[in-house]
Design a protein around this motif. Sequence first.
Motif, short mmCIF file in Angstrom:
data_model
loop_
_atom_site.label_atom_id
_atom_site.label_comp_id
_atom_site.label_asym_id
_atom_site.label_seq_id
_atom_site.Cartn_x
_atom_site.Cartn_y
_atom_site.Cartn_z
N ALA A 258 28.73 94.94 22.54
CA ALA A 258 29.70 95.92 22.02
C ALA A 258 31.00 95.85 22.83
CB ALA A 258 29.11 97.33 22.10
N MET A 259 30.89 95.61 24.13
CA MET A 259 32.09 95.52 24.97
C MET A 259 32.95 94.34 24.52
SD MET A 259 30.17 96.53 28.50
CE MET A 259 31.39 96.23 29.75
N LEU A 260 32.29 93.24 24.18
CA LEU A 260 33.03 92.06 23.68
C LEU A 260 33.65 92.37 22.32
CD1 LEU A 260 30.53 89.20 24.59
CD2 LEU A 260 32.78 89.58 25.62
N ASP A 261 32.84 92.96 21.43
CA ASP A 261 33.30 93.21 20.05
C ASP A 261 34.45 94.20 19.97
OD1 ASP A 261 31.29 91.52 19.32
OD2 ASP A 261 29.92 93.07 18.59
N THR A 262 34.48 95.16 20.89
CA THR A 262 35.49 96.22 20.79
C THR A 262 36.68 95.99 21.70
OG1 THR A 262 34.36 97.52 22.51
CG2 THR A 262 33.73 97.97 20.23
N HIS A 263 36.56 94.98 22.55
CA HIS A 263 37.56 94.76 23.60
C HIS A 263 38.98 94.63 23.04
CE1 HIS A 263 39.83 92.36 26.60
NE2 HIS A 263 39.24 93.17 27.43
N PHE A 264 39.09 93.89 21.94
CA PHE A 264 40.43 93.63 21.40
C PHE A 264 41.09 94.91 20.90
CE2 PHE A 264 43.46 92.36 18.10
CZ PHE A 264 44.30 91.57 18.88
N ALA A 265 40.33 95.68 20.09
CA ALA A 265 40.89 96.91 19.53
C ALA A 265 41.19 97.93 20.64
CB ALA A 265 39.93 97.52 18.52
N ILE A 266 40.21 98.13 21.52
CA ILE A 266 40.38 99.16 22.55
C ILE A 266 41.45 98.76 23.56
CG2 ILE A 266 39.20 100.30 24.50
CD1 ILE A 266 36.68 100.43 22.77
N GLY A 267 41.50 97.46 23.87
CA GLY A 267 42.49 96.99 24.84
C GLY A 267 43.92 97.03 24.33
N SER A 268 44.08 97.13 23.00
CA SER A 268 45.44 97.09 22.45
C SER A 268 46.03 98.50 22.27
CB SER A 268 45.42 96.38 21.10
OG SER A 268 44.65 97.14 20.19
N ALA A 269 45.28 99.52 22.65
CA ALA A 269 45.74 100.90 22.42
C ALA A 269 45.95 101.66 23.74
CB ALA A 269 44.72 101.64 21.56
N VAL B 86 37.01 102.21 29.89
CA VAL B 86 37.72 101.33 30.83
C VAL B 86 36.99 99.99 30.93
CG1 VAL B 86 38.20 100.98 33.29
CG2 VAL B 86 38.95 103.07 32.17
N GLU B 87 35.67 100.05 30.87
CA GLU B 87 34.89 98.80 30.93
C GLU B 87 35.19 97.89 29.74
OE1 GLU B 87 30.92 100.07 33.50
OE2 GLU B 87 30.80 100.16 31.32
N ALA B 88 35.63 98.48 28.63
CA ALA B 88 35.96 97.67 27.46
C ALA B 88 37.47 97.38 27.41
CB ALA B 88 35.52 98.39 26.19
N GLY B 89 38.15 97.63 28.51
CA GLY B 89 39.56 97.25 28.61
C GLY B 89 40.57 98.29 28.17
N ALA B 90 40.17 99.57 28.10
CA ALA B 90 41.11 100.61 27.65
C ALA B 90 42.24 100.82 28.65
CB ALA B 90 40.36 101.92 27.44
N ASN B 91 43.42 101.11 28.11
CA ASN B 91 44.55 101.52 28.95
C ASN B 91 44.66 103.03 28.84
OD1 ASN B 91 45.44 98.67 29.15
ND2 ASN B 91 45.89 98.96 26.97
N ILE B 92 44.36 103.72 29.91
CA ILE B 92 44.42 105.18 29.85
C ILE B 92 45.79 105.64 30.35
CG2 ILE B 92 43.38 107.35 30.59
CD1 ILE B 92 40.73 105.92 30.86
N LYS B 93 46.55 106.16 29.41
CA LYS B 93 47.92 106.62 29.72
C LYS B 93 47.85 107.85 30.62
CE LYS B 93 52.36 106.38 28.89
NZ LYS B 93 53.03 105.22 29.49
#
Length: 427
Positions: free
Chosen positions: A290-301, A320-327
């Motif tokens: 799931a971390m791989l599958d969602t990384h692109f969407a979550i990392g782009s927001a 954060v583990e899936a690459g989220a940017n927390i503003k």
Amino acid sequence: MTKPLQLNPIKLSQPMGAMLCFLGIKNCMPLMHGAQGCASFSKVFFTRHFNDPIAVQTTAVNDITAVIDGGDYSISESIKNITKKVKPDLVGLFTTGLTETKGDDIKGASMLVQDIQKICYVNTPDFEGSIESGFAKSIEAIIEQLVQNCTNINSHKAVIIPNVNLKPIEVEKLKETISLFGYEVLALPDLSESLDGHLGLKQGALSSGGISVEEIENLGDAQIVISIGRSVQKAGNKLKEKNEQMQHLHFDCLSGLENSDKLFKALCEIKNITTPHPAIVRWRKRLQDAMLDTHFAIGSAQVVIALEPDQALSVASTIVEAGANIKAIVTTYKTDVLDNVECENLLVGDFEDVKHFLQKSDVLISNFHGERLCRQHKKALMLRGFPDYEGVGNQLKNDVLYEGSTYLLFELANLIQEHTHGAQHEH
């Protein structure tokens, strides 16, 4: 920079936390020592959130009776009235701002009625703390006043102490998963049986399910106590004081890969085994995928989180583990539990602060009160925390351990993609 006031607060009061805690005990009557309105507000609030009937009584103090006859009288009268109609196994007595300001002696009042009713009292003024601390203080009071000291250990018994943000299904999942290690698992309190939205036999005047008073009294012989959330760490320590042979495992949260790993590693060590149950291993692989599958969407927001500290940590750890940017993380009170989370801004604040950061972000993870802001600024909202008035089934939304973290990542990724497509269509 701190603001002198809160304009549109995120946080909820201590008495609400106490009330929820007592609702996780079987045949318990939460008794709010304060004005009628305080209890009515909380009752309506939780009834709408859980879509279930909520049991609570009030001593219905008003400004005149508060001054004239003192708290003792209204408490003992309420207890007498309650016990005429129903026979609770426990009355959970907690205070509000009105009765705390006046300084009512609830311990003394409880002593006066203890021969007719088993009672547990806790001071929860609503001018300090929040729903997290009200819940935690009540667990501490229950442990101090009800759990018996013990010297022997039952190696098949485990206790979990959840923080207020853990939804009924999450408590249930934790119990089930820990039981795979050969434990009979009890939760204090246990909302998984009382507010999980199952159809009960009758609309109860008392809490319907949960841990029984007898089970609480005998928690002292558990081999391990697991506290989940910084707000309940002290409660875990208090339970360990009842039996020095008990082991206390504390986790600030149990969501995301790393945090879940820590729990299973600790349990494998205690049980002297090398790998946990195959079902646990399988969910770990699903989460990695799931971390791989969602990384692109979550990392782009860009994400803004506005929740109580323990829940903010829980959600942040997973995304954060899936690459989220927390503003930004906007939370309700000062604590160091969020200090190590990767985010651009961390502050104690309200929805006015949320609005400021949301303009440069895509998603808000917060409660129902964030909906208006998201609509106003055309942002996506992922509903978490109290209250959630819009969604049905929020009590069955699982965000913990490998399984829950997997669902959380998919939900967020889908939300982001839907939002991005929607925004593109508008242009």
